[in-house]
Design a protein around this motif. Structure first.
Motif, PDB file in Angstrom:
ATOM      1  N   ASP A 101       0.834  -1.198   0.000  1.00  0.00           N
ATOM      2  CA  ASP A 101       0.000   0.000   0.000  1.00  0.00           C
ATOM      3  C   ASP A 101       0.871   1.251   0.000  1.00  0.00           C
ATOM      4  O   ASP A 101       0.518   2.268  -0.621  1.00  0.00           O
ATOM      5  N   GLU A 102       2.005   1.176   0.686  1.00  0.00           N
ATOM      6  CA  GLU A 102       2.916   2.323   0.737  1.00  0.00           C
ATOM      7  C   GLU A 102       3.503   2.621  -0.649  1.00  0.00           C
ATOM      8  O   GLU A 102       3.653   3.780  -1.036  1.00  0.00           O
ATOM      9  N   ALA A 103       3.823   1.558  -1.391  1.00  0.00           N
ATOM     10  CA  ALA A 103       4.357   1.753  -2.745  1.00  0.00           C
ATOM     11  C   ALA A 103       3.300   2.362  -3.662  1.00  0.00           C
ATOM     12  O   ALA A 103       3.599   3.233  -4.495  1.00  0.00           O
ATOM     13  N   ILE A 104       2.055   1.913  -3.504  1.00  0.00           N
ATOM     14  CA  ILE A 104       0.958   2.479  -4.302  1.00  0.00           C
ATOM     15  C   ILE A 104       0.796   3.963  -3.979  1.00  0.00           C
ATOM     16  O   ILE A 104       0.664   4.801  -4.874  1.00  0.00           O
ATOM     17  N   ALA A 105       0.819   4.299  -2.683  1.00  0.00           N
ATOM     18  CA  ALA A 105       0.674   5.700  -2.272  1.00  0.00           C
ATOM     19  C   ALA A 105       1.797   6.557  -2.829  1.00  0.00           C
ATOM     20  O   ALA A 105       1.574   7.696  -3.283  1.00  0.00           O
ATOM     21  N   ALA A 106       3.019   6.023  -2.835  1.00  0.00           N
ATOM     22  CA  ALA A 106       4.156   6.775  -3.371  1.00  0.00           C
ATOM     23  C   ALA A 106       4.012   6.966  -4.876  1.00  0.00           C
ATOM     24  O   ALA A 106       4.317   8.044  -5.416  1.00  0.00           O
ATOM     25  N   GLY A 107       3.552   5.932  -5.571  1.00  0.00           N
ATOM     26  CA  GLY A 107       3.350   6.039  -7.015  1.00  0.00           C
ATOM     27  C   GLY A 107       2.285   7.064  -7.357  1.00  0.00           C
ATOM     28  O   GLY A 107       2.430   7.835  -8.313  1.00  0.00           O
ATOM     29  N   ILE A 108       1.219   7.099  -6.567  1.00  0.00           N
ATOM     30  CA  ILE A 108       0.154   8.075  -6.785  1.00  0.00           C
ATOM     31  C   ILE A 108       0.652   9.487  -6.493  1.00  0.00           C
ATOM     32  O   ILE A 108       0.336  10.440  -7.219  1.00  0.00           O
ATOM     33  N   ALA A 109       1.453   9.630  -5.439  1.00  0.00           N
ATOM     34  CA  ALA A 109       2.004  10.952  -5.109  1.00  0.00           C
ATOM     35  C   ALA A 109       2.835  11.504  -6.268  1.00  0.00           C
ATOM     36  O   ALA A 109       2.800  12.712  -6.544  1.00  0.00           O
ATOM     37  N   ASP A 110       3.560  10.628  -6.944  1.00  0.00           N
ATOM     38  CA  ASP A 110       4.382  11.069  -8.082  1.00  0.00           C
ATOM     39  C   ASP A 110       3.532  11.495  -9.279  1.00  0.00           C
ATOM     40  O   ASP A 110       4.028  12.188 -10.172  1.00  0.00           O
ATOM     41  N   LEU A 111       2.279  11.070  -9.297  1.00  0.00           N
ATOM     42  CA  LEU A 111       1.377  11.413 -10.399  1.00  0.00           C
ATOM     43  C   LEU A 111       0.385  12.498  -9.996  1.00  0.00           C
ATOM     44  O   LEU A 111      -0.617  12.719 -10.687  1.00  0.00           O
ATOM     45  N   THR A 112       0.654  13.164  -8.895  1.00  0.00           N
ATOM     46  CA  THR A 112      -0.206  14.233  -8.388  1.00  0.00           C
ATOM     47  C   THR A 112       0.525  15.567  -8.499  1.00  0.00           C
ATOM     48  O   THR A 112       1.741  15.633  -8.328  1.00  0.00           O
ATOM     49  N   GLY A 113      -0.236  16.617  -8.790  1.00  0.00           N
ATOM     50  CA  GLY A 113       0.354  17.937  -8.978  1.00  0.00           C
ATOM     51  C   GLY A 113       0.506  18.244 -10.450  1.00  0.00           C
ATOM     52  O   GLY A 113      -0.221  17.716 -11.300  1.00  0.00           O
ATOM     53  N   ASP A 114       1.449  19.108 -10.780  1.00  0.00           N
ATOM     54  CA  ASP A 114       1.736  19.432 -12.181  1.00  0.00           C
ATOM     55  C   ASP A 114       2.665  18.365 -12.748  1.00  0.00           C
ATOM     56  O   ASP A 114       3.800  18.212 -12.291  1.00  0.00           O
ATOM     57  N   ILE A 115       2.186  17.616 -13.732  1.00  0.00           N
ATOM     58  CA  ILE A 115       2.959  16.506 -14.280  1.00  0.00           C
ATOM     59  C   ILE A 115       2.999  16.597 -15.803  1.00  0.00           C
ATOM     60  O   ILE A 115       2.173  17.267 -16.430  1.00  0.00           O
ATOM     61  N   ALA A 116       3.969  15.916 -16.395  1.00  0.00           N
ATOM     62  CA  ALA A 116       4.042  15.756 -17.844  1.00  0.00           C
ATOM     63  C   ALA A 116       3.484  14.374 -18.176  1.00  0.00           C
ATOM     64  O   ALA A 116       3.999  13.359 -17.706  1.00  0.00           O
ATOM     65  N   GLN A 117       2.419  14.348 -18.960  1.00  0.00           N
ATOM     66  CA  GLN A 117       1.724  13.096 -19.245  1.00  0.00           C
ATOM     67  C   GLN A 117       1.700  12.827 -20.743  1.00  0.00           C
ATOM     68  O   GLN A 117       1.360  13.700 -21.540  1.00  0.00           O
ATOM     69  N   VAL A 118       2.068  11.604 -21.121  1.00  0.00           N
ATOM     70  CA  VAL A 118       1.963  11.179 -22.518  1.00  0.00           C
ATOM     71  C   VAL A 118       0.588  10.530 -22.695  1.00  0.00           C
ATOM     72  O   VAL A 118       0.286   9.527 -22.050  1.00  0.00           O
ATOM     73  N   PRO A 119      -0.273  11.086 -23.540  1.00  0.00           N
ATOM     74  CA  PRO A 119      -1.603  10.508 -23.737  1.00  0.00           C
ATOM     75  C   PRO A 119      -1.532   9.085 -24.294  1.00  0.00           C
ATOM     76  O   PRO A 119      -0.531   8.683 -24.896  1.00  0.00           O
ATOM     77  N   SER A 120      -2.610   8.348 -24.102  1.00  0.00           N
ATOM     78  CA  SER A 120      -2.702   6.997 -24.663  1.00  0.00           C
ATOM     79  C   SER A 120      -2.685   7.061 -26.187  1.00  0.00           C
ATOM     80  O   SER A 120      -3.189   8.011 -26.797  1.00  0.00           O
ATOM     81  N   THR A 121      -2.134   6.036 -26.805  1.00  0.00           N
ATOM     82  CA  THR A 121      -2.052   6.025 -28.267  1.00  0.00           C
ATOM     83  C   THR A 121      -3.416   5.924 -28.928  1.00  0.00           C
ATOM     84  O   THR A 121      -3.542   6.219 -30.120  1.00  0.00           O
ATOM     85  N   VAL A 122      -4.436   5.507 -28.173  1.00  0.00           N
ATOM     86  CA  VAL A 122      -5.778   5.436 -28.758  1.00  0.00           C
ATOM     87  C   VAL A 122      -6.603   6.660 -28.382  1.00  0.00           C
ATOM     88  O   VAL A 122      -7.830   6.621 -28.391  1.00  0.00           O
ATOM     89  N   SER A 123      -5.944   7.756 -28.056  1.00  0.00           N
ATOM     90  CA  SER A 123      -6.650   8.995 -27.738  1.00  0.00           C
ATOM     91  C   SER A 123      -7.148   9.652 -29.023  1.00  0.00           C
ATOM     92  O   SER A 123      -6.796   9.253 -30.131  1.00  0.00           O
ATOM     93  N   ALA A 124      -7.976  10.696 -28.840  1.00  0.00           N
ATOM     94  CA  ALA A 124      -8.556  11.406 -29.987  1.00  0.00           C
ATOM     95  C   ALA A 124      -7.661  12.540 -30.482  1.00  0.00           C
ATOM     96  O   ALA A 124      -8.067  13.306 -31.353  1.00  0.00           O
ATOM     97  N   ILE A 125      -6.453  12.647 -29.949  1.00  0.00           N
ATOM     98  CA  ILE A 125      -5.533  13.700 -30.386  1.00  0.00           C
ATOM     99  C   ILE A 125      -5.198  13.503 -31.860  1.00  0.00           C
ATOM    100  O   ILE A 125      -4.975  12.384 -32.318  1.00  0.00           O
ATOM    101  N   LYS A 126      -5.157  14.613 -32.593  1.00  0.00           N
ATOM    102  CA  LYS A 126      -4.848  14.523 -34.010  1.00  0.00           C
ATOM    103  C   LYS A 126      -3.336  14.537 -34.241  1.00  0.00           C
ATOM    104  O   LYS A 126      -2.618  15.330 -33.647  1.00  0.00           O
ATOM    105  N   VAL A 127      -2.885  13.626 -35.085  1.00  0.00           N
ATOM    106  CA  VAL A 127      -1.487  13.544 -35.493  1.00  0.00           C
ATOM    107  C   VAL A 127      -1.455  13.687 -37.003  1.00  0.00           C
ATOM    108  O   VAL A 127      -1.953  12.815 -37.728  1.00  0.00           O
ATOM    109  N   GLN A 128      -0.924  14.818 -37.469  1.00  0.00           N
ATOM    110  CA  GLN A 128      -0.879  15.113 -38.904  1.00  0.00           C
ATOM    111  C   GLN A 128      -2.265  14.955 -39.545  1.00  0.00           C
ATOM    112  O   GLN A 128      -2.434  14.347 -40.594  1.00  0.00           O
ATOM    113  N   GLY A 129      -3.255  15.513 -38.847  1.00  0.00           N
ATOM    114  CA  GLY A 129      -4.606  15.571 -39.395  1.00  0.00           C
ATOM    115  C   GLY A 129      -5.479  14.364 -39.145  1.00  0.00           C
ATOM    116  O   GLY A 129      -6.662  14.385 -39.491  1.00  0.00           O
ATOM    117  N   ARG A 130      -4.926  13.298 -38.543  1.00  0.00           N
ATOM    118  CA  ARG A 130      -5.724  12.101 -38.272  1.00  0.00           C
ATOM    119  C   ARG A 130      -5.701  11.783 -36.789  1.00  0.00           C
ATOM    120  O   ARG A 130      -4.705  12.021 -36.105  1.00  0.00           O
TER     121      ARG A 130
END
Length: 297
Positions: A101-130
């Motif tokens: 549980d402590e490792a989970i809490a630490a992992g969540i803490a690292d993903l809290t606040g201002d973070i740089a996130q790579v979206p999922s490859t199946v997201s709706a973001i457009k890449v070169q128009g698609r």
């Protein structure tokens, strides 16, 4: 003819956001319906719809912070980072047992606040128009750039441990553009066991809560939030005189910039109708979005 307004709908699982828009168009008898932020077919919860002229307000809603309730399954990785994808890896029971549980809490803490996130490859973001998901499903390699997002709350509400997985029920408050699937993926990766999203429900968009939303079957009978009330709820209200309302509608600036306490406000005329969204220009106010003029009741 249906009037302009904002409609809150609780989307069920198994249908797309566009399906909900299509149902609303049929139920309300108008083509002018849009939404403020897509939900995946797997996801449930709040969709904010704009009807008729109120579609102009959606741009001020789509960027609002959001609240999600979700279930993350640690121990299994999928190619879409959620339950709709194909399983690509499964962790050993011994590796899962070592995740405390402590490792989970630490992992969540690292993903809290201002973070740089790579979206999922199946997201709706457009890449070169698609769309990225179209490229991924076509077998193309999709590489998306990290984007800065803010996760202001990432709380675990419940943990269920099995020999082959760990399920976490979580609630997340985040900025617009945050992918909860990516949080699940990144948490599992950091813990060395993989992870994906198995349930997602959007509970809030800005000031609008799913508790006030109608079901898709009740759209025709649901009352619309008037443009004036909706805009004032989102950006705050500013009462203007009839003369000022006329000038704003004609594209003129009016005095009163000092009355604006925030970045913008909803200008409301003496009849309680929304004139538009105004912003400060020095000591004056200018309308940056005008509503179609309504007929006074």
């Amino acid at each position: 003819m249906v009037g302009a307004g904002i409609l809150l709908v609780d989307k069920p699982g198994g249908i797309t956001s566009h399906d909900v828009v299509a149902r609303a168009r049929r139920a309300l008898g108008t083509r002018k319906v849009g939404h403020a932020g897509t939900l995946d077919p797997m996801a449930t919860g709040l969709l904010v719809l704009g009807v008729e002229g109120a579609t102009r307000l959606l741009t001020y809603i789509v960027g609002a912070d959001k609240t999600y309730e979700a279930t993350i399954l640690l121990g299994v990785t999928t190619d879409s980072d959620d339950a709709d994808g194909a399983e690509t890896a499964r962790a050993d029971a011994a590796d899962l047992a070592a995740v405390t549980d402590e490792a989970i809490a630490a992992g969540i803490a690292d993903l809290t606040g201002d973070i740089a996130q790579v979206p999922s490859t199946v997201s709706a973001i457009k890449v070169q128009g698609r769309r990225a998901y179209d490229r991924a499903r076509a077998g193309e390699t999709v590489e998306l750039k990290a984007r800065h997002v803010t996760v202001s709350r990432f709380d675990v509400r419940g943990t269920r441990r099995e020999e082959t997985s760990i399920a976490l029920d979580v609630v997340v408050d985040c900025s617009s553009g945050t992918y909860i699937r990516a949080l699940a993926r990144d948490l599992g990766r950091a813990l060395g066991v993989g992870g994906h999203l198995t349930a997602l429900r959007r509970a809030r968009i800005g000031p609008f809560d799913v508790a006030s939303a109608a079901s898709v079957d009740d759209i025709a009978e649901s009352a619309l939030v008037t443009p004036a009330v909706a805009a004032a709820t989102v950006v705050g209200a500013l009462a203007v005189s009839g003369d000022d309302a006329r000038d704003l509608r004609h594209g003129k600036r009016i005095d009163g910039g000092g009355r604006l306490t925030g970045e913008r406000a909803a200008a409301i005329d003496p009849d309680g109708r929304l004139v538009g969204i105004v912003e400060r220009r020095g000591s004056q106010l200018k309308s940056v979005m005008n509503m179609p003029e309504e007929v006074a009741p």
